[in-house]
Scaffold this active site. Structure first.
Site, mmCIF file in Angstrom:
data_model
loop_
_atom_site.group_PDB
_atom_site.id
_atom_site.type_symbol
_atom_site.label_atom_id
_atom_site.label_comp_id
_atom_site.label_asym_id
_atom_site.label_seq_id
_atom_site.Cartn_x
_atom_site.Cartn_y
_atom_site.Cartn_z
ATOM 1 N N CYS A 6 42.205 46.688 36.189
ATOM 2 C CA CYS A 6 41.336 46.277 37.579
ATOM 3 C C CYS A 6 40.352 47.235 37.947
ATOM 4 C CB CYS A 6 42.450 46.214 38.679
ATOM 5 S SG CYS A 6 41.862 46.221 40.309
ATOM 6 N N ASP A 32 28.796 48.415 47.933
ATOM 7 C CA ASP A 32 28.840 47.245 46.850
ATOM 8 C C ASP A 32 27.334 47.460 45.919
ATOM 9 O OD1 ASP A 32 30.052 44.200 47.144
ATOM 10 O OD2 ASP A 32 28.437 44.457 45.925
ATOM 11 N N HIS A 48 47.247 48.853 44.188
ATOM 12 C CA HIS A 48 46.676 47.425 43.904
ATOM 13 C C HIS A 48 47.379 46.124 44.618
ATOM 14 C CE1 HIS A 48 44.697 44.681 41.153
ATOM 15 N NE2 HIS A 48 45.888 43.887 41.289
ATOM 16 N N ASN A 88 37.552 37.670 50.969
ATOM 17 C CA ASN A 88 37.569 36.349 50.064
ATOM 18 C C ASN A 88 38.930 36.257 49.553
ATOM 19 O OD1 ASN A 88 34.767 35.668 50.963
ATOM 20 N ND2 ASN A 88 34.018 36.756 49.169
ATOM 21 N N GLY A 94 36.064 32.250 46.700
ATOM 22 C CA GLY A 94 34.880 33.253 46.400
ATOM 23 C C GLY A 94 35.568 34.452 45.869
ATOM 24 N N HIS A 99 41.430 42.550 43.541
ATOM 25 C CA HIS A 99 42.057 43.721 44.400
ATOM 26 C C HIS A 99 41.568 43.332 45.652
ATOM 27 C CE1 HIS A 99 42.953 48.430 44.168
ATOM 28 N NE2 HIS A 99 42.794 47.853 45.313
ATOM 29 N N HIS A 101 40.019 43.387 49.031
ATOM 30 C CA HIS A 101 38.764 44.228 49.559
ATOM 31 C C HIS A 101 38.148 43.555 50.802
ATOM 32 C CE1 HIS A 101 37.401 41.520 46.260
ATOM 33 N NE2 HIS A 101 36.143 41.632 47.007
HETATM 34 P P1 AMP Z 1 34.378 39.154 46.029
HETATM 35 O O1 AMP Z 1 33.476 38.216 45.638
HETATM 36 O O2 AMP Z 1 34.679 38.940 47.502
HETATM 37 O O3 AMP Z 1 35.736 39.290 44.878
HETATM 38 O O4 AMP Z 1 33.655 40.588 46.064
HETATM 39 C C1 AMP Z 1 33.567 41.400 45.098
HETATM 40 C C2 AMP Z 1 32.517 42.275 45.272
HETATM 41 O O5 AMP Z 1 32.352 43.536 44.407
HETATM 42 C C3 AMP Z 1 30.929 41.699 44.956
HETATM 43 O O6 AMP Z 1 30.613 41.898 46.158
HETATM 44 C C4 AMP Z 1 30.372 42.686 44.075
HETATM 45 O O7 AMP Z 1 28.890 42.971 44.071
HETATM 46 C C5 AMP Z 1 31.262 43.911 43.977
HETATM 47 N N1 AMP Z 1 31.440 44.649 42.789
HETATM 48 C C6 AMP Z 1 31.919 44.394 41.593
HETATM 49 N N2 AMP Z 1 31.917 45.562 40.816
HETATM 50 C C7 AMP Z 1 31.539 46.573 41.565
HETATM 51 C C8 AMP Z 1 31.682 47.990 41.153
HETATM 52 N N3 AMP Z 1 31.663 48.579 40.096
HETATM 53 N N4 AMP Z 1 31.197 48.721 42.280
HETATM 54 C C9 AMP Z 1 30.838 48.236 43.669
HETATM 55 N N5 AMP Z 1 31.074 47.031 43.928
HETATM 56 C C10 AMP Z 1 31.530 46.182 42.882
HETATM 57 ZN ZN ZN Z 2 43.501 46.856 41.370
#
Ligand code: AMP
Ligand code: ZN
Length: 115
Positions: A6, A32, A48, A88, A94, A99, A101
């Site tokens: 993850c 992000d 997690h 989300n 989406g 994990h 967030h």
């Molecule tokens: P979600 O679509 O709600 O699952 O959001 C996942 C978010 O994680 C997206 O806005 C991505 O741009 C962001 N994301 C993915 N990988 C990373 C990373 N390594 N560091 C920071 N943000 C990330």
């Molecule tokens: Zn995780």
């Protein structure tokens, strides 16, 4: 997905780099990498948990919502004009990273309904 593969677990443990915004014993927040607003921060539990559907720790939930998100929003200068908090859940929600967030988005006018 297990915690060993993850990416957000790896960010929490600092095995992957991030632009750290806030951290404490239970929570990490970082920028992000694909910002959808001038300010776009992700708040995650260190533990997690896949999504709010698996979030059973009420103290952790309250800590994130009552303590951490308002603290970060204030530090980002978003408290006065407002901001959006999004989590989300699952495929139709989406969610791309499995994990839990919370997105904090601010610094521009938000639209409704969301896409
Ligand atoms: P979600 O679509 O709600 O699952 O959001 C996942 C978010 O994680 C997206 O806005 C991505 O741009 C962001 N994301 C993915 N990988 C990373 C990373 N390594 N560091 C920071 N943000 C990330
Ligand atoms: Zn995780």
């Amino acid at each position: 997905m297990s915690s060993s593969d993850c990416i957000f677990c790896k960010i929490a443990s600092k095995d992957l780099p991030s632009e750290l915004v806030y951290e404490d014993k239970h929570v990490v927040a970082f920028s992000d990498t694909t910002p959808q607003a001038p300010k776009h921060v992700l708040v995650i539990p260190r533990e997690h948990v896949e999504s709010i559907m698996e979030l059973s720790d009420k103290e952790l939930a309250a800590h994130i919502l009552v303590d951490v998100i308002p603290h970060i929003a204030t530090n980002l200068g978003l408290a006065e004009k407002g901001f959006r908090v999004v989590t989300n859940v699952g495929e139709q929600g989406g969610q791309t990273v499995k994990h839990l967030h919370f997105h904090i988005l601010g610094g521009r006018d938000m639209q409704w309904p969301p896409g």
